[in-house]
Scaffold this motif. Structure first.
Motif: not given
Length: 625
Positions: A240-267
């Motif tokens: 109820x605060x001004x400009x406050x967050x009022x939504x959430x998310x739904x994840x869908x349509x997942x891709x079959x292929x995956x990407x590797x997260x580089x070590x520096x991004x993980x760190x």
């Protein structure tokens, strides 16, 4: 105008680093030409109450202050030689224009600033289109790699999710998704399945909610043709605060292929989601981290892609915090020599250790040793002090990052104004240099200005949302020694060149300048532990490799000659590299100013050393530049 005040200040970071050309010839075993050895005694007098701690006594039960125990030697208060060495070494590091790299933790501070277009918003949005993508993070248990399966995301109103929950779980405890809370609390309160059927809308600026933003909106909740997973993120303000967050998310349509997260991004991700002081994962990441390490465990994340489509940043919310450049990168921006392997003068005199993973360490033994300082006068204790000795947070870039864009003539100094686009309008905002900025440098060497008096600690204020967290556990109780308590320690020097002995003499007495004081022990931000050091010339017993000897009062002439030698080499360096004598450099002037009790007392009286309490003053100061 609200000024930014703090009990600490910074000696500006030196952009030229003095690396002695004789450092490679230094040896503990082999006598050097003209080198001096021997000993003398130093008297340490506390001019404000002093507390040298030796461990803590934890309280009984879950709630209560910890009690700091005093350092004792033979049952009497004393000062460890290591504490005195550390105090003097730190002054020499600064005064002799040394390296800051080895003295700072290599950290990356995070940023989430919706008013900063240059360093934050341009990474996260583009013409009302969020740039954050969605995906499922998993751990390859065989290789230890993080993998990312990209997917689509749609926005859903919290009120519609709450209606769905009442329909699926009538009569049970219902979630209040709009209350201020962390994401893990939302998951705890949600007892219905997270998998939901719905209709993902097209990416559009039109819709019944989040109007004007180019994104997909979820419809037909609970009866649509697409299956997805509800994903909650944190709630920084009540709905109820001004400009406050009022939504959430739904994840869908997942891709079959995956990407590797580089070590520096993980760190970088780990840096952002852990306590910078103890490395403990924050509450949300602690929950997800446990899940990630389970067989088939997966974590919903948001990520940004580089030009090639590879992940370049990762977070647990759509507008997640970005990891800034490392503190050592900021040190290098001032001078590559701040990270040099060559010793500076403090390392040359006090010794150094180089440790590298997988390799045998290297070290140089220090040639200055200080005995524990034993009490010789006073020793009575002050009434017990109870204080919340909270550490400053270096994430606050207006204080810790050197600001590049200052308005001319502003007093107090204020950064220039720029603008950012919001709701189709250009809005003014201070042009801060941040932990993300490519042109950023560290503010400098942090010091606590001496004031000649000790003062009470301000009452802790963590803001309304954290009032319950203000408990006795954040307090420390200690009994400091009274001002006037006096100690004596013996200083042993071995194989020191005259320039090095002169450097030691300078840091012991600030070059003999009256009114300058060191700070030692606990509660220095509150003015405790301000001490005066005096050499007892009668105790001196020194000689050099040529057979010259100095005992008693005549040793003073040796020290004065050595001080001149030290001053000459520093003048030669600064005149050549900075175009001015050493005494006129910003580094030395500011170091001495912070050791000046008269200047400190004036700053204290003017309110410049006040601790700002709670988040609001920091927010106001930042907003005003």
């Amino acid at each position: 105008m609200t000024a930014l005040t703090a009990p600490y200040a910074f000696v500006p970071l030196n952009h030229k680093v003095f690396l002695p050309d004789w450092a490679e010839r230094v040896s503990f075993e082999v006598p050097m030409p003209g080198a001096i050895s021997g000993s003398f005694e130093v008297v340490i007098e506390a001019e404000t109450p002093l507390m040298i701690g030796a461990g803590s006594e934890m309280p009984w039960g879950e709630n209560g202050p910890k009690r700091k125990l005093p350092y004792l030697l033979d049952g009497k208060p004393a000062i460890p030689g290591s504490s005195l060495r550390g105090m003097l070494r730190n002054v020499l590091e600064i005064a002799a224009l040394g390296k800051i790299g080895p003295r700072i933790d290599d950290r990356r501070h995070a940023m989430r600033d919706l008013h900063n277009a240059r360093d934050y918003l341009r990474h996260m949005t583009e013409m009302f289109r969020p740039l954050s993508r969605a995906g499922w993070l998993s751990l390859d248990l065989a290789s230890g790699e993080w993998r990312l399966n990209p997917c689509e995301w749609s926005l859903v109103p919290q009120t519609e999710l709450e209606t769905l929950h009442r329909r699926l779980k009538p009569g049970g405890r219902q979630p209040r998704l709009g209350d201020r809370q962390q994401a893990c609390r939302k998951y705890e309160s949600w007892s219905a399945p997270l998998t939901v059927s719905f209709q993902p809308g097209p990416v559009s600026a039109e819709g019944g909610f989040a109007r004007g933003r180019l994104l997909s909106r979820a419809g037909a909740l609970g009866c649509g043709p697409t299956s997805g997973t509800i994903v909650f993120t944190g709630q920084p303000q009540n709905r109820d605060s001004k400009n406050a967050k009022a939504t959430e998310f739904i994840f869908h349509g997942e891709a079959a292929a995956s990407l590797t997260i580089p070590a520096e991004l993980r760190d970088a991700f780990e840096f952002v989601h852990r306590d910078p002081n103890n490395g403990t994962p924050n509450e949300d990441w602690a929950r997800w981290r446990r899940i990630l390490h389970l067989p088939k465990g997966r974590v919903p994340v948001f990520w940004l892609a580089d030009a090639s489509g590879a992940p370049k940043a990762l977070g647990l919310a759509m507008m997640f915090r970005l990891a800034g450049r490392s503190t050592r990168a900021f040190a290098r921006a001032a001078s590559d020599d701040h990270l040099s392997e060559k010793p500076d003068l403090a390392e040359t005199v006090f010794g150094w250790v180089r440790e590298e993973k997988g390799k045998e360490g290297q070290a140089l033994r220090g040639r200055v040793h200080i005995s524990p300082a034993r009490i010789e006068a006073g020793g009575q204790t002050e009434p017990e002090v109870r204080a919340a000795l909270l550490a400053p947070k270096p994430q606050f870039h207006p204080a810790y990052v050197g600001q590049r864009h200052i308005e001319k003539g502003s007093n107090p100094p204020r950064v220039m104004t720029t603008s950012y686009e919001s709701d189709g309008k250009d809005r003014p905002t201070p042009a801060y240099t941040t932990w993300m900025s490519e042109d950023g440098v560290l503010r400098g060497w942090k010091r606590y200005p001496v004031t000649g008096t000790a003062r009470a600690a301000p009452a802790p204020s963590l803001g309304r949302a954290h009032e319950a967290a203000v408990s006795e556990r954040i307090f420390t109780v200690f009994s400091p020694l009274r001002a006037g308590t006096r100690f004596r320690a013996r200083v042993l020097v071995h194989n020191l060149l005259p320039e090095e002995l002169g450097a030691l003499f300078w840091v012991l007495t600030f070059g003999g300048e009256p009114g300058l004081r060191h700070a030692l022990g606990m509660a220095r931000p509150l003015g405790y532990g301000q001490v005066k050091l005096t050499i007892d010339w009668a105790s001196a017993d020194l000689d050099d490799v040529d057979g010259n000897a100095w005992t008693g009062e005549p040793a003073k002439t040796l020290f004065e000659s050595a001080l001149n030698a030290f001053t000459r080499i520093m003048d030669d360096f600064t005149n050549k590299n900075l175009g001015k004598p050493w005494a006129e450099t910003a580094t030395l002037r500011n170091l001495k100013a912070m050791a000046d009790t008269k200047l400190g007392a004036k700053r204290l009286a003017d309110g410049q050393l006040d601790s700002m309490e709670g988040p609001k003053p920091f927010q106001n100061a930042k907003k005003l530049g």
